[in-house]
Motif scaffolding. Structure first.
Motif, PDB file in Angstrom:
ATOM      1  N   HIS A 244       0.921  -1.270  -0.311  1.00 61.36           N
ATOM      2  CA  HIS A 244       0.299  -0.119   0.152  1.00 61.36           C
ATOM      3  C   HIS A 244       0.775   1.342   0.227  1.00 61.36           C
ATOM      4  O   HIS A 244       0.580   1.746  -0.810  1.00 61.36           O
ATOM      5  CB  HIS A 244      -0.407   0.309   1.332  1.00 61.36           C
ATOM      6  N   LEU A 245       1.775   1.323   0.772  1.00 62.81           N
ATOM      7  CA  LEU A 245       2.453   2.658   1.068  1.00 62.81           C
ATOM      8  C   LEU A 245       4.087   1.963   1.828  1.00 62.81           C
ATOM      9  O   LEU A 245       4.160   1.112   2.567  1.00 62.81           O
ATOM     10  CB  LEU A 245       1.628   3.382   2.378  1.00 62.81           C
TER      11      LEU A 245
ATOM     12  N   PRO B 232       4.833  -3.890   6.304  1.00 65.06           N
ATOM     13  CA  PRO B 232       3.535  -3.340   5.334  1.00 65.06           C
ATOM     14  C   PRO B 232       2.393  -3.672   5.227  1.00 65.06           C
ATOM     15  O   PRO B 232       1.876  -4.738   6.145  1.00 65.06           O
ATOM     16  CB  PRO B 232       4.572  -3.608   4.722  1.00 65.06           C
ATOM     17  N   THR B 233       1.646  -3.658   5.054  1.00 66.65           N
ATOM     18  CA  THR B 233       0.126  -4.097   4.531  1.00 66.65           C
ATOM     19  C   THR B 233       0.461  -3.672   3.103  1.00 66.65           C
ATOM     20  O   THR B 233       0.515  -3.514   1.882  1.00 66.65           O
ATOM     21  CB  THR B 233      -1.123  -3.404   4.536  1.00 66.65           C
TER      22      THR B 233
ATOM     23  N   VAL C 256       9.699  -8.940   0.034  1.00 67.05           N
ATOM     24  CA  VAL C 256       9.618 -10.333  -0.152  1.00 67.05           C
ATOM     25  C   VAL C 256       9.436 -11.621   0.686  1.00 67.05           C
ATOM     26  O   VAL C 256       9.055 -12.288   0.939  1.00 67.05           O
ATOM     27  CB  VAL C 256      11.247 -10.491  -1.500  1.00 67.05           C
ATOM     28  N   ALA C 257      10.514 -11.562   1.771  1.00 65.40           N
ATOM     29  CA  ALA C 257      10.695 -11.865   3.535  1.00 65.40           C
ATOM     30  C   ALA C 257       8.836 -11.794   3.742  1.00 65.40           C
ATOM     31  O   ALA C 257       8.724 -13.039   4.399  1.00 65.40           O
ATOM     32  CB  ALA C 257      11.927 -11.804   3.587  1.00 65.40           C
ATOM     33  N   ASP C 258       8.692 -10.995   3.583  1.00 68.25           N
ATOM     34  CA  ASP C 258       7.952 -10.752   4.848  1.00 68.25           C
ATOM     35  C   ASP C 258       6.467 -11.931   3.792  1.00 68.25           C
ATOM     36  O   ASP C 258       5.254 -12.323   4.594  1.00 68.25           O
ATOM     37  CB  ASP C 258       7.005  -8.982   5.101  1.00 68.25           C
TER      38      ASP C 258
ATOM     39  N   GLY D 231       5.559   0.067  -4.154  1.00 68.19           N
ATOM     40  CA  GLY D 231       5.204   1.121  -3.582  1.00 68.19           C
ATOM     41  C   GLY D 231       5.690   2.677  -4.795  1.00 68.19           C
ATOM     42  O   GLY D 231       6.349   2.298  -5.705  1.00 68.19           O
ATOM     43  N   THR D 232       5.547   3.462  -4.555  1.00 59.40           N
ATOM     44  CA  THR D 232       5.644   4.534  -5.269  1.00 59.40           C
ATOM     45  C   THR D 232       5.820   6.254  -4.517  1.00 59.40           C
ATOM     46  O   THR D 232       5.052   6.135  -3.093  1.00 59.40           O
ATOM     47  CB  THR D 232       3.657   5.131  -5.894  1.00 59.40           C
TER      48      THR D 232
END
Length: 281
Positions: free
Chosen positions: A51-52, A69-70, A195-197, A213-214
């Motif tokens: 998301h962010l 992160p989500t 990647v690991a998450d 993300g951007t």
């Protein structure tokens, strides 16, 4: 750094390598890169997006990040390619660009440590995580139609291996003007962490894509606009915006809206009503 692309060559999908301004197939056939019909450089089983992540984007929204992160999911039917048309459905107004780096998985990953994640990454490509914010009021939780509608996941032009993601500049252009200007160094969570998450509970297969993300300044674009995302060392992904051939059906489902939630997200505002939908009448 080696770069691999997928193109239509004599009617078939073919992997090619970049040789100057030409693309070379394994059997020696050559085509000018500017003349090639590009396909997404990989064929993923899934596309997962954070998301962010970029600090400039978080600051723009005037919010804080959670401790971890989500994510959301973009269906593979949203995939598009370099020079492909991005469709804004008739009846919609709030289609935003989001230039970013896409991570491409190289071998099956499950329950790996961040320090190991680089071994499971095939390479990287450029992405534009378009958002159709007209559907944000109904799909803010899943982001399904917002981020997963057809054509809204262009990748390309190619897959670049042996690319170091540290300190790389990312820019988005609309009709030749710079509209986003960021760096991978402003990411809160780096490529290996992401990647690991995900791989803790979701098996990642070769070709799977993670969008990282951007930066700040995602804004709406209009039919006729040309949008380019350039990442240092990965190249420039180019697309153009068109109006869809049919309108959003009115006899089923939620309709496009223009609430404070939609406008504040599409226009990047952080005023007091962000995230608060107006009362229904």
């Amino acid at each position: 750094m080696p770069e691999y692309r997928r193109v239509l060559l004599d009617g078939a999908a073919v992997q090619v390598t970049v040789d100057g301004d030409e693309l070379v197939a394994g059997d020696g056939r050559r085509v000018k890169a500017d003349d090639a019909r590009h396909l997404p450089p990989v064929v993923p089983s899934k596309v997962i997006a954070v998301h962010l992540n970029h600090r400039s984007r978080v600051d723009e929204f005037g919010i804080g990040l959670p401790g971890t992160p989500t994510y959301f999911h973009k269906p593979t039917s949203a995939l598009n390619a370099h020079r492909g048309a991005i469709v804004r459905p008739e009846g919609c107004k709030w289609l935003n660009y989001e230039g970013e780096v896409a991570i491409v998985i190289g071998k099956t990953a499950r329950n790996i440590a961040p320090a190991e994640a680089g071994e499971y990454i095939a390479g990287y490509t450029v992405a534009n995580d378009y958002g159709l914010h007209d559907f944000r009021d109904t799909d803010a939780g899943s982001m399904l139609r917002v981020k997963g509608s057809d054509t809204l996941c262009p990748l390309g032009p190619g897959l670049v291996t042996d690319w170091d993601f540290h300190g790389k500049r990312l820019r988005t252009y609309v009709n030749g003007e710079v509209v986003q200007d960021g760096s991978t160094d402003e990411m809160t969570w780096d490529m290996h962490y992401l990647v690991a998450d995900i791989a803790r509970t979701i098996t990642l297969y070769p070709g799977d894509v993670l969008l990282s993300g951007t930066p700040a300044n995602s804004r709406p674009v209009q039919p006729g606009d040309v949008v380019e995302v350039e990442v240092e060392g990965l190249g420039r992904l180019t697309n153009h915006i068109v109006t869809g051939p049919t309108a959003i059906r009115t006899d089923v489902g939620a309709q496009p809206t223009e609430s404070e939630e939609v406008l504040s997200t599409a226009l990047g505002g952080d005023w007091e009503f962000r995230g608060i939908r107006p009362p229904r009448r």
